[in-house]
Design an enzyme around this catalytic site. Sequence first.
Site, PDB file in Angstrom:
ATOM      1  N   ASN A 164       2.717 -12.073   5.561  1.00 29.83           N
ATOM      2  CA  ASN A 164       3.264 -11.429   6.773  1.00 29.83           C
ATOM      3  C   ASN A 164       3.913 -12.485   7.654  1.00 29.83           C
ATOM      4  OD1 ASN A 164       1.886  -9.237   5.765  1.00 29.83           O
ATOM      5  ND2 ASN A 164       0.185  -9.420   7.212  1.00 29.83           N
ATOM      6  N   ASP A 165       3.163 -13.543   7.918  1.00 29.62           N
ATOM      7  CA  ASP A 165       3.722 -14.592   8.767  1.00 29.62           C
ATOM      8  C   ASP A 165       4.698 -15.483   8.010  1.00 29.62           C
ATOM      9  OD1 ASP A 165       2.856 -14.307  11.463  1.00 29.62           O
ATOM     10  OD2 ASP A 165       0.807 -14.610  10.736  1.00 29.62           O
ATOM     11  N   HIS A 212      -6.827  -1.514  20.711  1.00 27.68           N
ATOM     12  CA  HIS A 212      -8.184  -1.211  20.236  1.00 27.68           C
ATOM     13  C   HIS A 212      -8.221   0.054  19.405  1.00 27.68           C
ATOM     14  CE1 HIS A 212      -9.049  -3.013  24.369  1.00 27.68           C
ATOM     15  NE2 HIS A 212      -9.119  -3.961  23.464  1.00 27.68           N
ATOM     16  N   GLU A 242       1.006 -20.026   5.856  1.00 29.98           N
ATOM     17  CA  GLU A 242       1.838 -19.081   6.604  1.00 29.98           C
ATOM     18  C   GLU A 242       3.040 -19.777   7.232  1.00 29.98           C
ATOM     19  OE1 GLU A 242      -0.924 -15.953   8.644  1.00 29.98           O
ATOM     20  OE2 GLU A 242      -1.775 -17.911   9.039  1.00 29.98           O
ATOM     21  N   ARG A 278       8.080 -10.306  13.277  1.00 31.75           N
ATOM     22  CA  ARG A 278       7.452  -9.231  12.504  1.00 31.75           C
ATOM     23  C   ARG A 278       7.095  -8.026  13.347  1.00 31.75           C
ATOM     24  NH1 ARG A 278       1.480 -11.718  10.963  1.00 31.75           N
ATOM     25  NH2 ARG A 278       0.678  -9.603  10.974  1.00 31.75           N
ATOM     26  N   ARG A 300     -10.623 -10.664   9.304  1.00 32.69           N
ATOM     27  CA  ARG A 300      -9.935 -11.074  10.545  1.00 32.69           C
ATOM     28  C   ARG A 300     -10.938 -11.053  11.695  1.00 32.69           C
ATOM     29  NH1 ARG A 300      -5.410  -7.570   8.153  1.00 32.69           N
ATOM     30  NH2 ARG A 300      -3.575  -8.922   8.045  1.00 32.69           N
ATOM     31  N   CYS A 328      -2.699 -12.679   0.677  1.00 36.68           N
ATOM     32  CA  CYS A 328      -3.430 -11.696   1.495  1.00 36.68           C
ATOM     33  C   CYS A 328      -2.559 -10.986   2.516  1.00 36.68           C
ATOM     34  CB  CYS A 328      -4.619 -12.350   2.170  1.00 36.68           C
ATOM     35  SG  CYS A 328      -4.171 -13.572   3.402  1.00 36.68           S
ATOM     36  N   ARG A 330     -11.856 -15.619   8.279  1.00 33.10           N
ATOM     37  CA  ARG A 330     -10.788 -16.407   8.879  1.00 33.10           C
ATOM     38  C   ARG A 330     -11.162 -16.652  10.332  1.00 33.10           C
ATOM     39  NH1 ARG A 330      -4.854 -13.972   9.421  1.00 33.10           N
ATOM     40  NH2 ARG A 330      -5.822 -12.674  11.009  1.00 33.10           N
TER      41      ARG A 330
HETATM   42  C1  PEP Z   1      -0.433 -12.846   7.226  1.00 38.32           C
HETATM   43  O1  PEP Z   1       0.159 -13.431   8.129  1.00 38.32           O
HETATM   44  O2  PEP Z   1       0.101 -12.522   6.156  1.00 38.32           O
HETATM   45  C2  PEP Z   1      -1.842 -12.447   7.390  1.00 38.32           C
HETATM   46  C3  PEP Z   1      -2.518 -11.932   6.402  1.00 38.32           C
HETATM   47  O3  PEP Z   1      -2.399 -12.607   8.624  1.00 38.32           O
HETATM   48  P1  PEP Z   1      -2.143 -11.644   9.852  1.00 38.32           P
HETATM   49  O4  PEP Z   1      -1.432 -10.428   9.336  1.00 38.32           O
HETATM   50  O5  PEP Z   1      -3.484 -11.326  10.408  1.00 38.32           O
HETATM   51  O6  PEP Z   1      -1.303 -12.488  10.743  1.00 38.32           O
HETATM   52 MG    MG Z   2      -0.910 -14.319   9.764  1.00 37.17          MG
END
Ligand code: PEP
Ligand code: MG
Length: 756
Positions: free
Chosen positions: A635-636, A370, A612, A646, A477, A683, A513
């Site tokens: 990211n994913d 948090h 993703e 990650r 998010r 993103c 999302r």
């Molecule tokens: C991602 O996976 O790139 C993404 C933007 O979502 P999160 O980082 O919230 O998993």
């Molecule tokens: Mg993600």
Amino acid sequence: MSGQGHAAMTVRGQRGLLRQIREVMADGSSAQARLDGVVQIIANSMVAEVCSIYLRRTSEELELFATEGLNRAAVHNTRLRLSEGLVGEVARAGQPLSLTDAPSHPSFAYRPETGEDPYNSFLGVPLLRGGRTIGVLVVQNRAMRQYHEEEVEDLQIIAMVLAEMVAGDLIGGDELKDIELAPHRPERLKGAVFADGLTQGVVILHEVPVTPDHLLADDPQAEEKRMLKGIDDLRAQIDEMFEGQHGLAGPTFDVLETYRMFAHDRGWTRNLLEAVRSGLTAEAAVERVRNEQRARLNNARDTYMRERLHDLEDLGNRLLRVLAGKNTTARDIPENAILVARDLGPADLLEYDRKRLKGILLEEGSAASHAAIVARALQIPCVGRLSGLRDKVNQNDPVIVDGETGEAYLRPRADIIEATGARMDVRALRRAEFDKIKDAPAITRDGHRMTLMMNAGLEFDLDIMHEVGAEGIGLFRTEFQFMVSEDLPRLNRQTELYGRVMDMAGDKPVTFRTLDLGGDKILPYMEMDREENPALGWRAIRMGLDRPALLRMQVRALIIAARGRELRIMFPMVASVDEFRQARELVDIECQWAKRRGRALPSILRVGVMIECPSLLWHLDALLPMVDFASVGTNDLTQYLFAADRTNPRMSDRYDVLSPPMLRALSVIQKAAEDSGTPVSVCGEIAGRPLEAFVLLALGFNRLSMPPAGLGQVKRMVLSLDVETASKAIQRLMTSSYGSLRSEVLALARKLNVAL
Ligand code: PEP
Ligand code: MG
């Protein structure tokens, strides 16, 4: 043997004793004379033949500082290493040690110069400040006697008063200058970045220590009443939280249960009351009980035990706040406050004035906690997982929070302060430069219009969107609201938040999302089975489809919140076209529900997918025609493409996104989207890094959504870019047989005069 020649000290007697100690400590004589006076008083009142004070030097040795009963010549000569001898043992463990026959104890270290041969029984208690041992107070008797529990307790109270007085203003001067009363050397701690940024300021301890001049109560009876009322109020507060009437986000159910258990625990209340009856103020009594817990905590190996002791400590903090008569009112803090805590709950940050709070240092926590989420949203640099932090800082110590490298500098040297100041100036200059271009459209030198948006998750983010000049929220998010909440936000709370976000965004688009929970995003109030591989487990849309009620409630909240405006919804972690199809059906069902109820439907409804999971790359021909837009979550996607967790720091630099496989994957998505006329954006975090963003634009993407801190630098890069030339060069680079293209890409950007 027990109690021979000794009458256990009465509470009344001790109260008088504490006063005597205070008087001696406050008289104008030298520090040595005052300590000599104190040992004499303690020896007399405890009917002990020996009373000695050992203090911890900066060299980490415990030095005999004053004694009644041992050879005077040993004072300042006898020194013991930590954990050497019985005194060292007490210091190391931070706990009292009571022995009938001390010489036969395996740790006993005989020091002939002290003349302690005739003394058999031994009672040593640590002088504790904030969980740190600054010395040891010892009484010894010739007789092989067993010290009563109350005597141990009494000596601990005396030790606490003594520790605070030694450390406080009552003793000053040069005599004690290299005593390790409090950490004072410069220190650098390595932790983890929770929120980016660089700042310096002074330490404000979240858990406020009691000041030495507020240790002894003037009217112990009144103090006892105050303590009893405090405990009652605390219990009522916890019960209220239990019944869910507490509006603010707070502790989880488990923690509340532990609070309740401890708050009604007779041992805890008895210790507190005894401490007050002996003459301490209610605050000092809490501190005294807490000191002991901290010391135990430092020794507890078992994680369950440690957690419970943490909860108990938090309970002590709550009691202090109740005693101070404030619950959630903002605490008075200086202009450049750096908050130091073990960890912070969601409501804790609300106690502080946001404008004055410049940085946060945490001993524990995680980037997904948090406090870290809120710190990022408020753009307050935050470094966490700084082991041993709280015992290494004092209130008002100067500190640097380096949220670039994940370090904290405690009491930094002048050269570090200067270098940090210079780095902060550079950051300020860059910010000023970004400020100038924030309203300029993101058009490349060769005339291509790019759209630069921001990732968000909390309401504060919307203010920032306007500050950094983002053209909308490309990724909202929604799970953040769930993660900073004490219980599951139901329809109303969700609707309110989404409505406010849309209001604040005005005519700028917001892409919501749906819940991306699971993996490393766990809700304490939701029962979830432990999974072997959470990142590959029951998360995000998988959970949403298996628990459609949750997903539908969220979609319903979004539709109601839109009140006839445009609505953009996106699903995370889709691995199969069927999942998207099913999710979209739920949106249709909710639209029909809204229609039946006569609610306004969104003027435009766009439903998109996050790309993703690599599986989608081979089914884009089926997927893209069903979606209104797509957004690549790099990211994913990186995590799954390289099979590299990650959240594992060992993996973070292992594979490069600027590599042929990743760039080819991105290129395949971009081309397919372009061919099918599907709007697509990127993103992930890389969209906010100038070099990576340069490559994304060169690959043909023209919409990016990034963390707010990246907007200025990416805008600057866009304004300097000739994207058509860059595209051709990138196509050539992608055929490379290297695993990473970073140096080639960097050389290319330099050659093309791209501002990075
Ligand atoms: C991602 O996976 O790139 C993404 C933007 O979502 P999160 O980082 O919230 O998993
Ligand atoms: Mg993600």
